[in-house]
Design a protein around this motif. Structure first.
Motif, mmCIF file in Angstrom:
data_model
loop_
_atom_site.group_PDB
_atom_site.id
_atom_site.type_symbol
_atom_site.label_atom_id
_atom_site.label_comp_id
_atom_site.label_asym_id
_atom_site.label_seq_id
_atom_site.Cartn_x
_atom_site.Cartn_y
_atom_site.Cartn_z
ATOM 1 N N PHE A 72 0.853 -1.192 0.000
ATOM 2 C CA PHE A 72 0.000 0.000 0.000
ATOM 3 C C PHE A 72 0.886 1.238 0.000
ATOM 4 C CE2 PHE A 72 -2.616 3.158 2.488
ATOM 5 C CZ PHE A 72 -3.453 3.461 1.425
ATOM 6 N N HIS A 73 0.578 2.183 -0.879
ATOM 7 C CA HIS A 73 1.412 3.359 -1.074
ATOM 8 C C HIS A 73 0.533 4.609 -0.984
ATOM 9 C CE1 HIS A 73 4.341 0.436 -2.599
ATOM 10 N NE2 HIS A 73 3.306 -0.095 -3.244
ATOM 11 N N PRO A 74 0.276 5.075 0.236
ATOM 12 C CA PRO A 74 -0.611 6.233 0.399
ATOM 13 C C PRO A 74 0.034 7.508 -0.116
ATOM 14 C CG PRO A 74 0.358 5.622 2.501
ATOM 15 C CD PRO A 74 0.755 4.555 1.527
ATOM 16 N N ILE A 75 -0.795 8.424 -0.599
ATOM 17 C CA ILE A 75 -0.290 9.703 -1.080
ATOM 18 C C ILE A 75 0.437 10.453 0.025
ATOM 19 C CG2 ILE A 75 -2.459 10.903 -0.583
ATOM 20 C CD1 ILE A 75 -0.027 11.535 -3.539
ATOM 21 N N THR A 76 0.057 10.216 1.275
ATOM 22 C CA THR A 76 0.697 10.910 2.389
ATOM 23 C C THR A 76 2.165 10.520 2.550
ATOM 24 O OG1 THR A 76 -0.317 9.232 3.821
ATOM 25 C CG2 THR A 76 -1.408 11.367 3.685
ATOM 26 N N ASP A 77 2.554 9.317 2.109
ATOM 27 C CA ASP A 77 3.966 8.929 2.159
ATOM 28 C C ASP A 77 4.819 9.807 1.248
ATOM 29 O OD1 ASP A 77 3.505 6.926 3.968
ATOM 30 O OD2 ASP A 77 3.956 5.264 2.618
ATOM 31 N N THR A 78 4.238 10.246 0.141
ATOM 32 C CA THR A 78 5.009 11.000 -0.853
ATOM 33 C C THR A 78 5.276 12.437 -0.427
ATOM 34 O OG1 THR A 78 3.126 11.849 -2.135
ATOM 35 C CG2 THR A 78 3.893 9.619 -2.641
ATOM 36 N N VAL A 79 4.568 12.904 0.607
ATOM 37 C CA VAL A 79 4.727 14.315 1.023
ATOM 38 C C VAL A 79 5.330 14.427 2.420
ATOM 39 C CG1 VAL A 79 2.884 15.140 -0.470
ATOM 40 C CG2 VAL A 79 2.322 14.404 1.855
ATOM 41 N N LYS A 80 5.916 13.353 2.904
ATOM 42 C CA LYS A 80 6.541 13.403 4.220
ATOM 43 C C LYS A 80 7.671 14.429 4.217
ATOM 44 C CE LYS A 80 8.502 10.456 7.808
ATOM 45 N NZ LYS A 80 8.946 9.079 8.169
ATOM 46 N N ASP A 81 7.666 15.313 5.221
ATOM 47 C CA ASP A 81 8.656 16.381 5.349
ATOM 48 C C ASP A 81 8.654 17.329 4.147
ATOM 49 O OD1 ASP A 81 9.502 15.405 7.820
ATOM 50 O OD2 ASP A 81 10.931 14.037 6.876
ATOM 51 N N LYS A 82 7.466 17.519 3.550
ATOM 52 C CA LYS A 82 7.315 18.446 2.428
ATOM 53 C C LYS A 82 6.028 19.245 2.613
ATOM 54 C CE LYS A 82 9.414 15.367 -1.052
ATOM 55 N NZ LYS A 82 9.146 14.669 -2.333
ATOM 56 N N GLN A 83 5.899 20.309 1.834
ATOM 57 C CA GLN A 83 4.603 20.977 1.734
ATOM 58 C C GLN A 83 3.668 19.984 1.047
ATOM 59 O OE1 GLN A 83 1.767 22.793 2.388
ATOM 60 N NE2 GLN A 83 3.286 24.433 2.624
ATOM 61 N N PRO A 84 2.590 19.552 1.715
ATOM 62 C CA PRO A 84 1.841 18.407 1.206
ATOM 63 C C PRO A 84 0.867 18.693 0.065
ATOM 64 C CG PRO A 84 0.922 19.133 3.290
ATOM 65 C CD PRO A 84 2.168 19.946 3.070
ATOM 66 N N PHE A 85 0.595 19.982 -0.242
ATOM 67 C CA PHE A 85 -0.450 20.218 -1.233
ATOM 68 C C PHE A 85 -0.005 21.192 -2.304
ATOM 69 C CE2 PHE A 85 -1.009 24.276 0.750
ATOM 70 C CZ PHE A 85 -1.763 25.060 -0.118
ATOM 71 N N ARG A 86 -0.785 21.202 -3.374
ATOM 72 C CA ARG A 86 -0.703 22.254 -4.379
ATOM 73 C C ARG A 86 -2.124 22.675 -4.719
ATOM 74 N NH1 ARG A 86 -2.206 20.219 -9.281
ATOM 75 N NH2 ARG A 86 -1.906 17.975 -9.650
ATOM 76 N N GLU A 87 -2.253 23.815 -5.367
ATOM 77 C CA GLU A 87 -3.579 24.290 -5.754
ATOM 78 C C GLU A 87 -4.112 23.446 -6.906
ATOM 79 O OE1 GLU A 87 -5.689 28.403 -7.363
ATOM 80 O OE2 GLU A 87 -3.911 28.525 -6.054
ATOM 81 N N ALA A 88 -5.331 22.969 -6.754
ATOM 82 C CA ALA A 88 -5.944 22.130 -7.783
ATOM 83 C C ALA A 88 -6.297 22.971 -9.008
ATOM 84 C CB ALA A 88 -7.200 21.459 -7.233
ATOM 85 N N THR A 89 -6.065 22.396 -10.180
ATOM 86 C CA THR A 89 -6.341 23.068 -11.444
ATOM 87 C C THR A 89 -7.613 22.511 -12.075
ATOM 88 O OG1 THR A 89 -5.106 21.469 -12.767
ATOM 89 C CG2 THR A 89 -3.855 23.305 -11.791
ATOM 90 N N THR A 90 -8.056 23.153 -13.134
ATOM 91 C CA THR A 90 -9.200 22.651 -13.894
ATOM 92 C C THR A 90 -8.914 21.250 -14.430
ATOM 93 O OG1 THR A 90 -9.812 24.896 -14.522
ATOM 94 C CG2 THR A 90 -10.711 23.118 -15.856
ATOM 95 N N LYS A 91 -7.680 21.012 -14.834
ATOM 96 C CA LYS A 91 -7.294 19.689 -15.342
ATOM 97 C C LYS A 91 -7.463 18.621 -14.276
ATOM 98 C CE LYS A 91 -5.333 17.079 -18.558
ATOM 99 N NZ LYS A 91 -6.005 16.819 -19.862
ATOM 100 N N ASP A 92 -7.162 18.949 -13.021
ATOM 101 C CA ASP A 92 -7.312 17.981 -11.926
ATOM 102 C C ASP A 92 -8.769 17.563 -11.728
ATOM 103 O OD1 ASP A 92 -4.568 17.949 -11.163
ATOM 104 O OD2 ASP A 92 -4.850 19.845 -10.102
ATOM 105 N N LEU A 93 -9.704 18.398 -12.176
ATOM 106 C CA LEU A 93 -11.128 18.155 -11.954
ATOM 107 C C LEU A 93 -11.799 17.452 -13.127
ATOM 108 C CD1 LEU A 93 -11.929 21.595 -10.331
ATOM 109 C CD2 LEU A 93 -11.848 19.396 -9.160
ATOM 110 N N GLU A 94 -11.013 17.038 -14.121
ATOM 111 C CA GLU A 94 -11.592 16.279 -15.225
ATOM 112 C C GLU A 94 -11.921 14.857 -14.769
ATOM 113 O OE1 GLU A 94 -8.994 16.328 -18.572
ATOM 114 O OE2 GLU A 94 -9.374 18.442 -19.032
ATOM 115 N N TRP A 95 -12.970 14.293 -15.350
ATOM 116 C CA TRP A 95 -13.295 12.890 -15.096
ATOM 117 C C TRP A 95 -12.199 12.017 -15.698
ATOM 118 C CZ3 TRP A 95 -17.687 11.013 -12.534
ATOM 119 C CH2 TRP A 95 -18.612 11.989 -12.131
#
Length: 390
Positions: free
Chosen positions: A26-49
């Motif tokens: 299991f590879h949770p998204i939270t593992d990838t942001v350890k000791d980092k700024q965990p987010f970015r601003e979501a774009t219109t592209k991120d909201l596509e189906w």
């Protein structure tokens, strides 16, 4: 979050309990942001189906709270695909409740005909969800059920949020070829305005909303054993917390995403959070320990913190908490009672699976500490606790 009901149509492709793969599968998204700024601003592209080729459930869910009139609830589209049987379906689900008149409540779940996806938008007969050209508002129109006719516009007040590079948690031993996935994109604080018609009664809606687009790319009882979800909307602050815990197959791993907002700004996105159940009592029908209170804690760093500052421990810390009693139950969903009989007969053989969703709306006390100051306010809190398997 309401995801199990969204995904139950896919359960009949996997009715046997999974082997124990362990945490390494299991590879949770939270593992990838350890000791980092965990987010970015979501774009219109991120909201596509995304419409992946595997068995999946994709949803758009809008939670609304209108404090003046007392109305609250959600409206949602669910798109489910089962690859093994080449089965695709779409559903409009709706719930409205008045916290000032608790006997005023409507729940509908309606099949959508001739549905079609175009980029960010979803269409069906007498139904449309469209992201406006500026990417800052959705229009939601549904006349598929006369008991819940919706004509609303949700306009973004604070930026959208996605965790990590793409928001995905992956299941499997190879992240490039996963056998399952989970993904969420959020608009945590929005204005909502329009009308809802319940039969002959028309209601003016004006208040705050939270929007989440979700993808569950595997069978729901294999992805999670429990869920906790929080949507708090106050005069100036909003808070969202989404937590799921994997089944034993993936070492009961907890994934928690938190978002803290003040007016039109993201204060922090957090991945070190807790939803603490208190004063639980067994549901006499099914035995699940249903809480009478849930405390929500958040801990992270300000949205302007750099990776370097976080790693050097010089970043500004943010802590927040929400506390309140769960006195008003909005909905108790027996998921197996809501799905078709042929699915139930198969899904019901999964050992230890007895999914129930509990939803509450209550006043909550919100407190946040950042930039050397403590701020407090009272607002409305929509809480969900979902129990799937032991």
């Amino acid at each position: 979050m309401f995801k199990l009901l969204q995904g139950t149509l896919s359960t009949y492709t996997g009715i046997v309990a999974e082997p124990v793969y362990g945490r390494e599968a299991f590879h949770p998204i939270t593992d990838t942001v350890k000791d980092k700024q965990p987010f970015r601003e979501a774009t219109t592209k991120d909201l596509e189906w995304l419409q992946p080729p595997s068995t999946n459930v994709e949803t758009q869910t809008f939670y609304f709270i209108c404090d003046k009139s007392g109305y609250l609830g959600f409206f949602q589209v669910i798109h489910s695909v089962v690859v093994g049987n080449v089965y695709t379906t779409a559903q409009f689900t709706f719930r409205i409740f008045n916290k000032l008149k608790k006997d005023e409540a409507v729940w509908t779940s309606t099949h959508l005909e001739d549905f079609m996806i175009k980029g960010n938008n979803f269409y069906a007969q007498n139904f449309a969800i469209e992201l406006n050209e500026d990417g800052n508002s959705y229009t939601f129109k549904s006349a598929v059920n006369p008991e819940s006719v919706v004509d609303l516009t949700v306009t973004k007040e604070a930026p959208g949020v996605i965790i990590g590079e793409n928001g995905f948690s992956y299941y499997g031993t190879d992240t490039k070829n996963p056998w399952g996935s989970m993904r969420h994109v959020f608009w945590p604080r929005n204005d909502v305005k329009g009308t809802i018609k319940l039969g002959e009664k028309e209601i003016d809606i004006e208040g705050k909303a939270m929007y989440v687009m979700a993808l569950q790319g595997m069978k729901p009882h294999h992805a999670a054993s429990t869920w906790n979800f929080l949507n708090y909307q106050g005069p100036h602050y909003s808070a969202v917390q989404m937590e799921f815990t994997t089944p034993n197959s993936y070492a009961k791993t907890k994934v928690s995403i938190g978002i803290l907002v003040k007016d039109d700004k993201i204060i922090a996105a957090t991945v070190d959070n807790n939803a603490i159940h208190k004063d639980s009592e067994p549901d006499k029908d099914v035995g699940w320990p249903v809480p009478k209170e849930i405390d929500y804690d958040f801990a992270g760093y300000t949205a302007d913190s750099t990776d370097e500052a976080i790693q050097n421990k010089t970043a500004k810390v943010v802590k927040a908490s929400l506390k309140g009693r769960l006195d008003t139950l909005v909905l108790r969903v027996d998921v197996m009672g809501e799905i078709p009989g042929f699915v139930k007969s198969l899904a019901g053989v999964v050992a230890g699976t007895k999914p129930y969703i509990y939803q509450w709306i209550n006043p909550y006390h919100f407190e946040i500490e950042h930039d050397g100051e403590v701020s407090k306010e009272e607002g409305s809190c929509w809480s969900e606790a979902t129990f799937i398997s032991e």
